[in-house]
Design a protein around this motif. Structure first.
Motif, PDB file in Angstrom:
ATOM      1  N   MET A  77       0.827  -1.198   0.000  1.00  0.00           N
ATOM      2  CA  MET A  77       0.000   0.000   0.000  1.00  0.00           C
ATOM      3  C   MET A  77       0.863   1.251   0.000  1.00  0.00           C
ATOM      4  O   MET A  77       0.598   2.177  -0.742  1.00  0.00           O
ATOM      5  CB  MET A  77      -0.922   0.000   1.208  1.00  0.00           C
ATOM      6  CG  MET A  77      -1.670   1.310   1.387  1.00  0.00           C
ATOM      7  SD  MET A  77      -2.700   1.268   2.851  1.00  0.00           S
ATOM      8  CE  MET A  77      -2.962   2.984   3.084  1.00  0.00           C
ATOM      9  N   MET A 122      -0.064   3.725  -3.243  1.00  0.00           N
ATOM     10  CA  MET A 122      -1.015   4.842  -3.128  1.00  0.00           C
ATOM     11  C   MET A 122      -0.515   6.119  -3.797  1.00  0.00           C
ATOM     12  O   MET A 122      -1.291   6.761  -4.517  1.00  0.00           O
ATOM     13  CB  MET A 122      -1.398   5.108  -1.667  1.00  0.00           C
ATOM     14  CG  MET A 122      -2.513   4.230  -1.142  1.00  0.00           C
ATOM     15  SD  MET A 122      -4.032   4.162  -2.152  1.00  0.00           S
ATOM     16  CE  MET A 122      -4.604   5.847  -2.140  1.00  0.00           C
ATOM     17  N   GLU A 174     -13.638   1.200  -6.475  1.00  0.00           N
ATOM     18  CA  GLU A 174     -14.067   1.669  -5.153  1.00  0.00           C
ATOM     19  C   GLU A 174     -14.786   0.540  -4.424  1.00  0.00           C
ATOM     20  O   GLU A 174     -14.501   0.242  -3.257  1.00  0.00           O
ATOM     21  CB  GLU A 174     -14.984   2.885  -5.257  1.00  0.00           C
ATOM     22  CG  GLU A 174     -15.494   3.327  -3.899  1.00  0.00           C
ATOM     23  CD  GLU A 174     -16.581   4.388  -3.945  1.00  0.00           C
ATOM     24  OE1 GLU A 174     -17.062   4.768  -2.866  1.00  0.00           O
ATOM     25  OE2 GLU A 174     -16.971   4.826  -5.059  1.00  0.00           O
ATOM     26  N   ALA A 213     -12.368  -2.178  -3.356  1.00  0.00           N
ATOM     27  CA  ALA A 213     -11.567  -1.760  -2.202  1.00  0.00           C
ATOM     28  C   ALA A 213     -12.350  -1.882  -0.903  1.00  0.00           C
ATOM     29  O   ALA A 213     -11.784  -2.126   0.154  1.00  0.00           O
ATOM     30  CB  ALA A 213     -11.066  -0.332  -2.384  1.00  0.00           C
ATOM     31  N   THR A 238     -12.746   6.580  -5.025  1.00  0.00           N
ATOM     32  CA  THR A 238     -11.931   5.375  -5.212  1.00  0.00           C
ATOM     33  C   THR A 238     -10.640   5.471  -4.414  1.00  0.00           C
ATOM     34  O   THR A 238     -10.263   4.540  -3.693  1.00  0.00           O
ATOM     35  CB  THR A 238     -11.624   5.159  -6.703  1.00  0.00           C
ATOM     36  OG1 THR A 238     -12.851   5.083  -7.417  1.00  0.00           O
ATOM     37  CG2 THR A 238     -10.815   3.893  -6.931  1.00  0.00           C
ATOM     38  N   TRP A 258      -9.267   3.132  -1.253  1.00  0.00           N
ATOM     39  CA  TRP A 258      -7.979   2.433  -1.270  1.00  0.00           C
ATOM     40  C   TRP A 258      -7.027   2.961  -0.202  1.00  0.00           C
ATOM     41  O   TRP A 258      -6.035   2.306   0.123  1.00  0.00           O
ATOM     42  CB  TRP A 258      -7.338   2.502  -2.650  1.00  0.00           C
ATOM     43  CG  TRP A 258      -7.943   1.508  -3.580  1.00  0.00           C
ATOM     44  CD1 TRP A 258      -8.950   1.722  -4.479  1.00  0.00           C
ATOM     45  CD2 TRP A 258      -7.624   0.120  -3.680  1.00  0.00           C
ATOM     46  NE1 TRP A 258      -9.270   0.557  -5.126  1.00  0.00           N
ATOM     47  CE2 TRP A 258      -8.466  -0.443  -4.659  1.00  0.00           C
ATOM     48  CE3 TRP A 258      -6.702  -0.701  -3.036  1.00  0.00           C
ATOM     49  CZ2 TRP A 258      -8.410  -1.787  -5.006  1.00  0.00           C
ATOM     50  CZ3 TRP A 258      -6.648  -2.044  -3.387  1.00  0.00           C
ATOM     51  CH2 TRP A 258      -7.486  -2.575  -4.356  1.00  0.00           C
ATOM     52  N   ALA A 286      -8.477  -2.260   2.643  1.00  0.00           N
ATOM     53  CA  ALA A 286      -8.636  -2.424   1.193  1.00  0.00           C
ATOM     54  C   ALA A 286      -7.576  -3.358   0.618  1.00  0.00           C
ATOM     55  O   ALA A 286      -7.813  -4.007  -0.398  1.00  0.00           O
ATOM     56  CB  ALA A 286      -8.562  -1.074   0.494  1.00  0.00           C
ATOM     57  N   TRP A 287      -6.436  -3.435   1.239  1.00  0.00           N
ATOM     58  CA  TRP A 287      -5.286  -4.161   0.713  1.00  0.00           C
ATOM     59  C   TRP A 287      -5.225  -5.598   1.204  1.00  0.00           C
ATOM     60  O   TRP A 287      -4.337  -6.346   0.809  1.00  0.00           O
ATOM     61  CB  TRP A 287      -4.013  -3.418   1.090  1.00  0.00           C
ATOM     62  CG  TRP A 287      -4.009  -2.060   0.488  1.00  0.00           C
ATOM     63  CD1 TRP A 287      -4.577  -0.927   0.998  1.00  0.00           C
ATOM     64  CD2 TRP A 287      -3.454  -1.687  -0.758  1.00  0.00           C
ATOM     65  NE1 TRP A 287      -4.403   0.124   0.142  1.00  0.00           N
ATOM     66  CE2 TRP A 287      -3.714  -0.317  -0.946  1.00  0.00           C
ATOM     67  CE3 TRP A 287      -2.756  -2.371  -1.742  1.00  0.00           C
ATOM     68  CZ2 TRP A 287      -3.303   0.370  -2.082  1.00  0.00           C
ATOM     69  CZ3 TRP A 287      -2.345  -1.680  -2.865  1.00  0.00           C
ATOM     70  CH2 TRP A 287      -2.616  -0.325  -3.033  1.00  0.00           C
ATOM     71  N   THR A 329      -3.857  -6.640  -3.805  1.00  0.00           N
ATOM     72  CA  THR A 329      -2.688  -5.947  -4.347  1.00  0.00           C
ATOM     73  C   THR A 329      -2.643  -6.035  -5.874  1.00  0.00           C
ATOM     74  O   THR A 329      -2.213  -5.092  -6.536  1.00  0.00           O
ATOM     75  CB  THR A 329      -1.390  -6.514  -3.735  1.00  0.00           C
ATOM     76  OG1 THR A 329      -1.371  -7.929  -3.933  1.00  0.00           O
ATOM     77  CG2 THR A 329      -1.294  -6.197  -2.247  1.00  0.00           C
ATOM     78  N   ALA A 332      -5.093  -3.443  -7.233  1.00  0.00           N
ATOM     79  CA  ALA A 332      -4.533  -2.092  -7.201  1.00  0.00           C
ATOM     80  C   ALA A 332      -3.627  -1.858  -8.412  1.00  0.00           C
ATOM     81  O   ALA A 332      -3.664  -0.778  -9.019  1.00  0.00           O
ATOM     82  CB  ALA A 332      -3.762  -1.876  -5.899  1.00  0.00           C
ATOM     83  N   TYR A 352      -5.794  -1.287 -11.455  1.00  0.00           N
ATOM     84  CA  TYR A 352      -6.330   0.073 -11.449  1.00  0.00           C
ATOM     85  C   TYR A 352      -5.277   1.061 -11.960  1.00  0.00           C
ATOM     86  O   TYR A 352      -5.582   1.929 -12.777  1.00  0.00           O
ATOM     87  CB  TYR A 352      -6.794   0.442 -10.036  1.00  0.00           C
ATOM     88  CG  TYR A 352      -7.285   1.858  -9.932  1.00  0.00           C
ATOM     89  CD1 TYR A 352      -8.577   2.195 -10.354  1.00  0.00           C
ATOM     90  CD2 TYR A 352      -6.477   2.871  -9.434  1.00  0.00           C
ATOM     91  CE1 TYR A 352      -9.029   3.500 -10.272  1.00  0.00           C
ATOM     92  CE2 TYR A 352      -6.926   4.168  -9.349  1.00  0.00           C
ATOM     93  CZ  TYR A 352      -8.204   4.479  -9.768  1.00  0.00           C
ATOM     94  OH  TYR A 352      -8.654   5.782  -9.691  1.00  0.00           O
TER      95      TYR A 352
END
Length: 180
Positions: free
Chosen positions: A1, A5, A53, A56, A78, A82, A87-88, A100, A103, A106
């Motif tokens: 994360m 991010m 979203e 997550a 969203t 996250w 979320a992770w 992961t 993510a 995304y």
């Protein structure tokens, strides 16, 4: 994360800025995604934001809706989803993939669809080099699965000296030389 991010945020903000800069009269222009004009591409981005979203939040993925013109707002939600540590964690029930991995998916969507939109509308686009490199490494590993699931088209060959962005575009089925 912690390392994803900032990349997700920069790519999302850059794509949201591109969306905000599209004048209404350009919504019908073609894009590098043959199935989408600019309006449909933005609508797809709206769905991507809503879907990721929900994922997550460990909820069922959202269904594609009609164009709403609210991608920047959806994208903010969203990123907020996250930004939560939960979320992770684990595997997405809706997609059957580690969070992961989602993510990374995304991030690739934001970078490549940002390019699609910029190219279609004549806007400048220089994505974060680290996001491109991260997306390229991920996509090289996941390209076949992406094609099987319909997320990527057939690979487009690029020159040996192609930039990382051009290689990412080629792997995902885009022609880096595309023009409207």
């Amino acid at each position: 994360m912690d390392d994803m991010m900032p990349l997700m945020t920069r790519a999302t903000e850059q794509t949201a800025a591109l969306v905000r800069a599209v004048p209404h009269e350009r919504l019908g222009l073609p894009t590098p995604c043959a199935e989408f004009d600019v309006r449909a591409l933005i609508s797809h981005l709206e769905w991507v934001a809503a879907m990721f979203e929900a994922l997550a939040r460990h909820e069922a993925p959202a269904e594609q809706g009609p164009y709403a013109g609210d991608f920047p707002e959806r994208a903010r939600r969203t990123l907020a989803a996250w930004s939560q540590p939960a979320a992770w964690e684990g595997v997405s029930e809706g997609m059957g993939l580690p969070m992961t991995t989602l993510a990374q998916m995304y991030l690739v969507d934001m970078v490549t669809h940002g390019w699609d939109l910029a190219r279609a509308t004549g806007q400048a686009y220089e994505p974060d080099p680290e996001a491109v490199e991260r997306g390229l490494r991920f996509t090289e590993e996941m390209a076949e699965m992406g094609r099987e699931r319909g997320a990527f088209g057939p690979a487009v060959e690029v020159p040996d000296d192609a930039s990382p962005l051009e290689r990412l575009l080629g792997i995902t089925g885009r022609d880096p030389a595309w023009t409207p």
